[in-house]
Design a protein around this motif. Structure first.
Motif, PDB file in Angstrom:
ATOM      1  N   GLU A 131      10.709 -16.549 -17.141  1.00 45.73           N
ATOM      2  CA  GLU A 131      10.639 -17.295 -15.888  1.00 45.73           C
ATOM      3  C   GLU A 131       9.724 -16.566 -14.900  1.00 45.73           C
ATOM      4  O   GLU A 131       9.750 -15.348 -14.803  1.00 45.73           O
ATOM      5  CB  GLU A 131      12.043 -17.403 -15.298  1.00 45.73           C
ATOM      6  N   LEU A 132       8.912 -17.326 -14.190  1.00 45.13           N
ATOM      7  CA  LEU A 132       8.028 -16.749 -13.182  1.00 45.13           C
ATOM      8  C   LEU A 132       8.866 -16.302 -11.982  1.00 45.13           C
ATOM      9  O   LEU A 132       9.652 -17.066 -11.446  1.00 45.13           O
ATOM     10  CB  LEU A 132       6.982 -17.765 -12.724  1.00 45.13           C
ATOM     11  N   ARG A 133       8.719 -15.050 -11.588  1.00 42.93           N
ATOM     12  CA  ARG A 133       9.425 -14.483 -10.443  1.00 42.93           C
ATOM     13  C   ARG A 133       8.427 -14.207  -9.332  1.00 42.93           C
ATOM     14  O   ARG A 133       7.256 -13.972  -9.591  1.00 42.93           O
ATOM     15  CB  ARG A 133      10.123 -13.167 -10.817  1.00 42.93           C
ATOM     16  N   THR A 134       8.898 -14.232  -8.108  1.00 42.04           N
ATOM     17  CA  THR A 134       8.052 -13.959  -6.944  1.00 42.04           C
ATOM     18  C   THR A 134       8.482 -12.655  -6.312  1.00 42.04           C
ATOM     19  O   THR A 134       9.670 -12.436  -6.076  1.00 42.04           O
ATOM     20  CB  THR A 134       8.155 -15.103  -5.916  1.00 42.04           C
ATOM     21  N   LEU A 135       7.513 -11.795  -6.025  1.00 37.96           N
ATOM     22  CA  LEU A 135       7.744 -10.515  -5.383  1.00 37.96           C
ATOM     23  C   LEU A 135       7.008 -10.501  -4.054  1.00 37.96           C
ATOM     24  O   LEU A 135       5.809 -10.769  -4.003  1.00 37.96           O
ATOM     25  CB  LEU A 135       7.222  -9.383  -6.272  1.00 37.96           C
ATOM     26  N   LEU A 136       7.734 -10.242  -2.974  1.00 37.33           N
ATOM     27  CA  LEU A 136       7.121 -10.073  -1.658  1.00 37.33           C
ATOM     28  C   LEU A 136       7.046  -8.583  -1.386  1.00 37.33           C
ATOM     29  O   LEU A 136       8.069  -7.898  -1.364  1.00 37.33           O
ATOM     30  CB  LEU A 136       7.932 -10.770  -0.566  1.00 37.33           C
ATOM     31  N   TYR A 137       5.846  -8.063  -1.196  1.00 34.40           N
ATOM     32  CA  TYR A 137       5.622  -6.644  -0.945  1.00 34.40           C
ATOM     33  C   TYR A 137       5.083  -6.490   0.470  1.00 34.40           C
ATOM     34  O   TYR A 137       4.021  -7.009   0.792  1.00 34.40           O
ATOM     35  CB  TYR A 137       4.648  -6.089  -1.979  1.00 34.40           C
ATOM     36  N   VAL A 138       5.825  -5.781   1.312  1.00 35.57           N
ATOM     37  CA  VAL A 138       5.424  -5.539   2.701  1.00 35.57           C
ATOM     38  C   VAL A 138       4.868  -4.127   2.762  1.00 35.57           C
ATOM     39  O   VAL A 138       5.583  -3.162   2.506  1.00 35.57           O
ATOM     40  CB  VAL A 138       6.619  -5.704   3.664  1.00 35.57           C
ATOM     41  N   GLU A 139       3.585  -4.009   3.099  1.00 37.17           N
ATOM     42  CA  GLU A 139       2.924  -2.698   3.075  1.00 37.17           C
ATOM     43  C   GLU A 139       1.765  -2.675   4.065  1.00 37.17           C
ATOM     44  O   GLU A 139       0.915  -3.555   4.045  1.00 37.17           O
ATOM     45  CB  GLU A 139       2.401  -2.420   1.663  1.00 37.17           C
ATOM     46  N   ASP A 140       1.738  -1.657   4.919  1.00 41.64           N
ATOM     47  CA  ASP A 140       0.647  -1.554   5.886  1.00 41.64           C
ATOM     48  C   ASP A 140      -0.446  -0.590   5.434  1.00 41.64           C
ATOM     49  O   ASP A 140      -1.478  -0.465   6.083  1.00 41.64           O
ATOM     50  CB  ASP A 140       1.170  -1.142   7.265  1.00 41.64           C
ATOM     51  N   ASN A 141      -0.261   0.080   4.309  1.00 40.73           N
ATOM     52  CA  ASN A 141      -1.268   0.996   3.784  1.00 40.73           C
ATOM     53  C   ASN A 141      -2.091   0.271   2.717  1.00 40.73           C
ATOM     54  O   ASN A 141      -1.567  -0.073   1.656  1.00 40.73           O
ATOM     55  CB  ASN A 141      -0.582   2.225   3.187  1.00 40.73           C
ATOM     56  N   PRO A 142      -3.388   0.039   2.976  1.00 43.02           N
ATOM     57  CA  PRO A 142      -4.218  -0.711   2.020  1.00 43.02           C
ATOM     58  C   PRO A 142      -4.279  -0.083   0.622  1.00 43.02           C
ATOM     59  O   PRO A 142      -4.302  -0.806  -0.373  1.00 43.02           O
ATOM     60  CB  PRO A 142      -5.597  -0.723   2.669  1.00 43.02           C
ATOM     61  N   ALA A 143      -4.277   1.238   0.533  1.00 41.55           N
ATOM     62  CA  ALA A 143      -4.326   1.895  -0.780  1.00 41.55           C
ATOM     63  C   ALA A 143      -3.063   1.599  -1.579  1.00 41.55           C
ATOM     64  O   ALA A 143      -3.131   1.318  -2.781  1.00 41.55           O
ATOM     65  CB  ALA A 143      -4.515   3.398  -0.610  1.00 41.55           C
ATOM     66  N   ASN A 144      -1.910   1.661  -0.924  1.00 39.95           N
ATOM     67  CA  ASN A 144      -0.656   1.340  -1.606  1.00 39.95           C
ATOM     68  C   ASN A 144      -0.625  -0.116  -2.036  1.00 39.95           C
ATOM     69  O   ASN A 144      -0.154  -0.443  -3.133  1.00 39.95           O
ATOM     70  CB  ASN A 144       0.536   1.637  -0.707  1.00 39.95           C
ATOM     71  N   LEU A 145      -1.104  -0.999  -1.182  1.00 40.41           N
ATOM     72  CA  LEU A 145      -1.145  -2.420  -1.518  1.00 40.41           C
ATOM     73  C   LEU A 145      -2.025  -2.660  -2.741  1.00 40.41           C
ATOM     74  O   LEU A 145      -1.646  -3.389  -3.658  1.00 40.41           O
ATOM     75  CB  LEU A 145      -1.645  -3.244  -0.327  1.00 40.41           C
ATOM     76  N   MET A 146      -3.188  -2.019  -2.787  1.00 38.43           N
ATOM     77  CA  MET A 146      -4.088  -2.172  -3.935  1.00 38.43           C
ATOM     78  C   MET A 146      -3.428  -1.669  -5.217  1.00 38.43           C
ATOM     79  O   MET A 146      -3.560  -2.296  -6.277  1.00 38.43           O
ATOM     80  CB  MET A 146      -5.405  -1.449  -3.687  1.00 38.43           C
ATOM     81  N   LEU A 147      -2.716  -0.560  -5.143  1.00 36.47           N
ATOM     82  CA  LEU A 147      -2.030  -0.021  -6.312  1.00 36.47           C
ATOM     83  C   LEU A 147      -1.002  -1.017  -6.840  1.00 36.47           C
ATOM     84  O   LEU A 147      -0.968  -1.318  -8.041  1.00 36.47           O
ATOM     85  CB  LEU A 147      -1.356   1.301  -5.973  1.00 36.47           C
TER      86      LEU A 147
END
Length: 72
Positions: A22-38
């Motif tokens: 089943e397709l799951r949705t993940l919401l990731y809250v992050e203000d650091n662009p490097a962490n978001l890219m990872l």
């Protein structure tokens, strides 16, 4: 000391996915662009997870349309 060998991917990225998963949705809250890219790179390896991202809590609350997991 900097290693030239690639590190092993995190367990989340290395899991095998069943064809009928089943397709799951993940919401990731992050203000650091490097962490978001990872995290984007890791989640891109998982066809069973759709990533939504927000750069701050207010935006995260605004787009939180009942995801299966909120990671902050």
């Amino acid at each position: 000391m900097q290693s030239t060998a690639k590190t092993a991917p995190l367990a989340l990225a290395g899991l095998r996915v069943q064809a009928d998963a089943e397709l799951r949705t993940l919401l990731y809250v992050e203000d650091n662009p490097a962490n978001l890219m990872l995290v984007e790179d890791l989640i891109a390896r998982r066809p069973d997870i759709r990533l939504l991202s927000a750069r701050d809590g207010a935006q995260g609350v605004e787009i939180a349309a009942r995801p299966n997991l909120i990671w902050s």
